[in-house]
Design an enzyme around this catalytic site. Structure first.
Site, mmCIF file in Angstrom:
data_model
loop_
_atom_site.group_PDB
_atom_site.id
_atom_site.type_symbol
_atom_site.label_atom_id
_atom_site.label_comp_id
_atom_site.label_asym_id
_atom_site.label_seq_id
_atom_site.Cartn_x
_atom_site.Cartn_y
_atom_site.Cartn_z
ATOM 1 N N GLY A 57 2.331 -0.477 1.383
ATOM 2 C CA GLY A 57 0.880 -0.529 1.476
ATOM 3 C C GLY A 57 0.355 -1.762 0.773
ATOM 4 C CB SER A 58 -3.000 -2.651 -0.381
ATOM 5 O OG SER A 58 -3.365 -1.844 -1.479
ATOM 6 C CB THR A 59 -0.594 -6.414 -3.443
ATOM 7 O OG1 THR A 59 0.262 -6.957 -2.439
ATOM 8 C CG2 THR A 59 -0.149 -6.915 -4.805
ATOM 9 C CD GLU A 116 6.678 -4.560 3.088
ATOM 10 O OE1 GLU A 116 5.806 -5.457 2.932
ATOM 11 O OE2 GLU A 116 6.684 -3.790 4.045
ATOM 12 C CB VAL A 162 -2.778 0.759 -3.425
ATOM 13 C CG1 VAL A 162 -2.253 2.183 -3.621
ATOM 14 C CG2 VAL A 162 -4.181 0.795 -2.834
ATOM 15 C CE LYS A 189 -2.640 9.512 0.478
ATOM 16 N NZ LYS A 189 -2.951 9.179 1.832
ATOM 17 C CD GLU A 238 -2.035 -8.493 3.139
ATOM 18 O OE1 GLU A 238 -0.962 -8.238 3.691
ATOM 19 O OE2 GLU A 238 -2.472 -7.859 2.156
ATOM 20 C CB CYS A 245 3.459 -6.544 5.669
ATOM 21 S SG CYS A 245 4.950 -5.722 6.202
#
Length: 542
Positions: free
Chosen positions: A266-268, A294, A270, A213, A426, A328
């Site tokens: 992606g985001s922490t 990551e 999620v 995805k 962030e 990132c």
């Protein structure tokens, strides 16, 4: 079946082309960008098994720097498409997992050559259009890092296969590296085309079948990646690309008994949610899934009194503002010694003023647009917040405009509060916050750096004093998975600086290394006794 011991060609990092005026690569890329910008709108399908799947839910694609320009549609799916992708993957698994490693590696080595050759301009141009990267940022990402991932992964995978146990007299011990049992799920971000390709392809290299995805805002270049995979010979069903709402995909994937692994960037927030979901469903699975992620970063630069000022300024400008700070690893918070700050400030303000901003079609632009309206609104809200506070000052930028594209000026905030909001949270945009520390309190400042953020992805220390470097390296041991001395905290090169961080930044499984590939195999140890014993008695029974 072929017989022999085969050696994957020793990988060498793909040379980065300069795109200097008058160069052939510059002319080719400019021509490709214009062609793709002006071509008839495209209709990007989902790739499920051998089918190109289109739906009635058409989502438009536009460049972030020109959001009124219509590039085409991509087709949005639902739960039924996720289920179909899983079924397609599982159908392909038996044959693909049994395929020899050398044959799988050959496919991805071919993909590397296609990326670096035939598709280089097309993949770079699609990245410029989809993600608003300038020509150089697209080159180091889509062309060079991706071809490096594919070549080095093939080589590291071979090294894993060669990791074999010792054998005693009369016994032959060996280890097989099996694909995980079931299917794996790759969730990739918008900001790096190379990451979008690496996450599914490295798992497939090791014999796994993938449901992939990509981010909605990266579909334009993801389509080119699927073209490359298909031409390289990746069999149908091995990598299935779906474009579905995240929670819809997760509801199907994480409730499936054959789910065996998540590869995520992606985001922490999620990632933590997905990990929690997997944990709550653990009894549903045939095996314990592998989880590799990551995630975010609040990456630091520390400048000691002994640092070279020009190097610090260059590191801050490149580290904070390349690709609009949407890495990132981007420098987002900086700690500058008070005795060098006046000179750093003067030169930093002057350098930031030279940064040109606009469309990547103009190769003289250093800064382009941020990815979408949501990102623009988030970044601008942080800038507005800073404008209303008494304990900070904006010394560069501070303006933004979304009338044509999502443009945010490179912005530098100086704060007297080391825990100021933009020093901690962030932002993922071209905003750098600086705290000027007492030059006599370097060691105390290192403790502050280590404790300010929940993240631990990248960080940089600038100093000429070797005692200061050694002190910083030890004090910040757990503050960054990729640690830079006298260089910006971005730009990790495959095979040279394996990438990843810990704490809130992920599982630190180091993309672009054998460490990551090891997560995508399930070893089986085989002991074969050449001449088996025929009497149960041991000598002590005599």
């Amino acid at each position: 079946m072929a017989h022999g011991t085969f050696q994957v060609p020793y990988p060498v990092n793909e040379p980065v082309l300069s795109y200097a005026p008058g160069s052939s690569e510059r002319e080719e890329l400019q021509a490709m960008y214009k062609k793709m910008y002006s071509q008839d709108p495209i209709d990007v399908p989902m790739y499920i098994g051998s089918d190109e799947v289109r739906t009635s839910d058409k989502r438009p694609m536009s460049p972030p720097h020109d959001h009124n320009k219509f590039l085409g549609y991509f087709n949005y799916g639902d739960a039924s498409h996720v289920e179909a992708a899983i079924n397609s993957a599982l159908e392909a698994r038996t044959k693909w997992a049994a395929y020899s490693y050398v044959e799988r590696a050959t496919i991805f080595l071919k993909a590397a050559d296609l990326v670096a050759g035939k598709y280089r301009a097309k993949l770079n141009a699609s990245t410029m259009l989809a993600q608003s990267k300038n020509c150089f940022q697209a080159e180091i990402d889509a062309a060079c890092e991706l071809s490096d991932f594919l070549r080095f992964n093939a080589y590291f995978g071979q090294q894993i296969m060669e990791m074999q146990p010792e054998s005693a007299d009369g016994i032959w011990n060996r280890t097989e590296y099996r694909a995980l049992e079931g299917f794996v799920f790759a969730v990739t971000p918008f900001n790096f085309t190379a990451i979008a390709a690496n996450l599914p392809s490295c798992m497939a290299l090791m014999g796994n079948v993938v449901v992939w995805k990509p981010a909605d805002s990266q579909i334009y270049s993801a389509q080119v990646l699927m073209e490359i995979f298909k031409e390289a010979g990746v069999p149908d069903g091995v990598i299935n690309m779906i474009t579905v709402d995240g929670p819809v995909a997760g509801d199907v994937v994480f409730n499936h008994p054959d789910f065996s692994g998540l590869h995520f960037t992606g985001s922490t927030t999620v990632f933590r949610h997905l990990w929690k979901t997997i944990g709550e469903n653990i009894a549903k699975y045939k095996t314990y899934p592998r989880i590799v992620g990551e995630t975010g970063g609040k990456d630091f630069v520390v400048a000691h009194s002994s640092a070279k000022v020009d190097a610090v300024v260059a590191g801050l400008v490149r580290g904070a503002f390349e690709f609009q700070g949407q890495k990132c690893s981007a420098a987002s918070r900086a700690y500058i010694a008070s005795d060098i700050w006046p000179e750093v400030k003067e030169k930093l303000v002057a350098e930031v003023a030279t940064l040109k901003m606009g469309s990547p079609e103009d190769f003289s632009n250093f800064v382009n647009a941020v990815i979408d309206a949501r990102s623009f609104d988030k970044i601008s809200s942080y800038i507005d917040y800073a404008k209303g506070q008494d304990d900070c000052e904006i010394i560069c930028g501070g303006n933004y405009d979304n009338s044509k594209g999502y443009f945010v000026e490179p912005t530098v905030i100086v704060t007297s509060n080391p825990k100021f909001r933009t020093m901690v949270e962030e932002i993922f945009g071209p905003v750098l916050t600086i705290y000027v520390y007492d030059a006599n309190k370097f060691e105390e400042t290192l403790k502050l750096v280590d404790s300010t953020s929940e993240y631990a992805l990248t960080g940089a220390v600038f100093a000429q004093d070797r005692y200061a470097i050694s002190l910083a390296k030890d004090a910040l041991e757990n503050a960054a998975g990729n640690f830079y001395l006298n260089d910006k905290p971005t730009g990790a090169v495959v095979g040279q600086q394996p990438f990843g961080g810990a704490r809130g930044s992920g599982t630190n499984d180091k993309a672009g290394s054998a460490l990551n590939l090891l997560r995508w195999v399930s070893p089986r140890t085989i002991k074969e006794t050449l001449v088996p014993v025929e009497d149960y008695r041991y000598p002590f029974h005599s």
